[in-house]
Enzyme design. Structure first.
Site, PDB file in Angstrom:
ATOM      1  CE  LYS A   1      40.717  47.139  39.745  1.00  0.00           C
ATOM      2  NZ  LYS A   1      40.369  47.957  40.872  1.00  0.00           N
TER       3      LYS A   1
HETATM    4  C1  LIG Z   1      40.270  48.141  42.385  1.00  0.00           C
HETATM    5  C2  LIG Z   1      39.400  47.507  43.396  1.00  0.00           C
HETATM    6  C3  LIG Z   1      38.654  48.248  44.328  1.00  0.00           C
HETATM    7  C4  LIG Z   1      38.798  49.715  44.555  1.00  0.00           C
HETATM    8  O1  LIG Z   1      38.794  50.519  43.467  1.00  0.00           O
HETATM    9  P1  LIG Z   1      39.628  51.891  43.463  1.00  0.00           P
HETATM   10  O2  LIG Z   1      39.089  52.555  42.229  1.00  0.00           O
HETATM   11  O3  LIG Z   1      41.070  51.537  43.367  1.00  0.00           O
HETATM   12  O4  LIG Z   1      39.300  52.639  44.698  1.00  0.00           O
HETATM   13  C5  LIG Z   1      37.787  47.561  45.165  1.00  0.00           C
HETATM   14  N1  LIG Z   1      37.676  46.228  45.128  1.00  0.00           N
HETATM   15  C6  LIG Z   1      38.401  45.473  44.281  1.00  0.00           C
HETATM   16  C7  LIG Z   1      38.210  43.992  44.281  1.00  0.00           C
HETATM   17  C8  LIG Z   1      39.288  46.090  43.387  1.00  0.00           C
HETATM   18  O5  LIG Z   1      40.009  45.334  42.572  1.00  0.00           O
END
Ligand SMILES: *Cc1c(COP(=O)(O)O)cnc(C)c1O
Length: 357
Positions: free
Chosen positions: A179
């Site tokens: 991210k």
């Molecule tokens: C990354 C992501 C999540 C979940 O996050 P995690 O930290 O991997 O559990 C949820 N929704 C979207 C759209 C994402 O890109």
């Protein structure tokens, strides 16, 4: 190979981890609390609650808003499966509403047709870091007495008319390694509601406010101070990392001509978690992936199969819906590297190779 994503890990992140190790206090503690303060300040929300990951953030946010069995939650079929799974974890039913082809986000004009007497919430997703039409969702929610819980996992730093995502409604962020800012695994809920914030804190840690007195059935979804220490350093980098992503995207917008580049509406502060083009005009997306990979360019498909077509969703009887735009986009989208560690020569190479498709 130019990777599709690469975390920015500097000396400060390494030192921050060493400092936590030296302190001997690894679990949720002062650094997590500081991170929450920084996150609330940055998003303009009253409260921020750190969690072990973004999926846990979504799950807890839904529970805190009272979503449970028998309830319906409207969400996107074109998202990472965590959006949908978090609804299922609560015993509620995800109801899919198709997306707009230019933004890949839920089409607000289709939402009201999907509302029933069981609908309790709308979970819009700011896909790829492009903020969705929140004014429209908030207005629909107000008319029908629903709550809006935003999946902002990809949208830290994004804005609508200058106002940060995270300050409007209860919102869920992810600090997963790919991210825009990250700590390996981590999540965050922001909210302006004191009661929701308290519920989230209870649910995060076994329903405890007083140690070993359990008020509700809670979870262990705490963040460790090791993770918080990394995220704190990353928060300081947010502005420069976001600016670099935007500059990379601007270069592509100007120099890529062979495929459809991302559309951004006025007032929408996109943070380019992904830079996603559409391969159209009879060209094969999968052939494009192969050609780019052979040229040394990493690519991503987010996402190859819409949520309503996933096996466990179909098995639950929730797949019998037609989402023509999401289904088409799943065959056309192609994400290119846009992360802040790209060099000018990488940008040039990516644009050159994409234009040869
Ligand atoms: C990354 C992501 C999540 C979940 O996050 P995690 O930290 O991997 O559990 C949820 N929704 C979207 C759209 C994402 O890109």
């Amino acid at each position: 190979m130019i990777p599709i994503s690469k975390p920015f890990i500097g000396a400060a992140e390494k030192q921050a981890v060493m400092d936590v190790l030296d302190s001997g206090m690894l679990v949720q503690g002062p650094r997590t609390e500081r991170l929450e303060g920084e996150f609330a300040r940055t998003t303009g929300a009253k409260h921020a609650i750190a969690l072990s990951n973004g999926t846990a953030a979504l799950h807890i946010a839904l529970l805190a808003h009272g979503i449970g069995p028998g309830d319906e939650v409207i969400t996107s079929p074109f998202t990472f499966i965590a959006s949908v799974n978090s609804i299922l974890f609560c015993g509620a039913t995800p109801v899919f509403v198709d997306i707009e082809p230019d933004t890949f986000n839920i089409d607000p004009s289709l939402v009201e047709d999907a509302i029933t007497s069981r609908t309790k919430a709308i979970m819009p997703v700011h896909l790829y870091g492009n903020p969705c039409e929140l004014d429209a969702f908030n207005a629909i929610a107000a008319r029908h007495n629903l709550v809006v819980i935003e999946d902002a996992a990809q949208a830290i730093g994004a804005t609508l008319c200058g106002r940060p995502i995270g300050s409007f409604n209860t919102s869920c962020f992810s600090l997963y390694a790919t991210k825009n800012i990250m700590c390996g695994e981590g999540g965050m809920i922001t909210t302006n509601d004191d009661d929701i914030a308290r519920q989230c804190r209870l649910l995060r840690s076994h329903g405890m406010e007083r140690r070993y007195y359990h008020e509700v059935l809670g979870y262990n979804f705490r963040m460790s101070d090791l993770h918080a220490a990394i995220a704190l350093v990353q928060m300081e980098r947010l502005e420069t990392l976001t600016a670099q992503r935007r500059a990379n995207a601007a270069y592509f917008n100007e120099n890529i001509t062979s495929v459809l580049t991302p559309q951004v509406r006025n007032g929408h502060g996109h943070v380019y978690h992904q830079y996603t083009v559409r391969v159209t005009d009879g060209k094969s997306r999968d052939a494009a992936v192969k050609q780019l990979n052979e040229a040394g360019i990493g690519t991503g498909i987010f996402y190859p199969l819409p949520a309503h077509c996933q096996k466990h969703i179909v098995e639950r009887g929730l797949g019998n819906v037609h989402m023509p735009v999401a289904e088409l986009m799943a065959t056309q989208v192609l994400s290119l590297p846009v992360h802040p560690l790209l060099h000018t020569t990488d940008l040039e190479k990516i644009a050159y190779e994409v234009n040869r498709l």
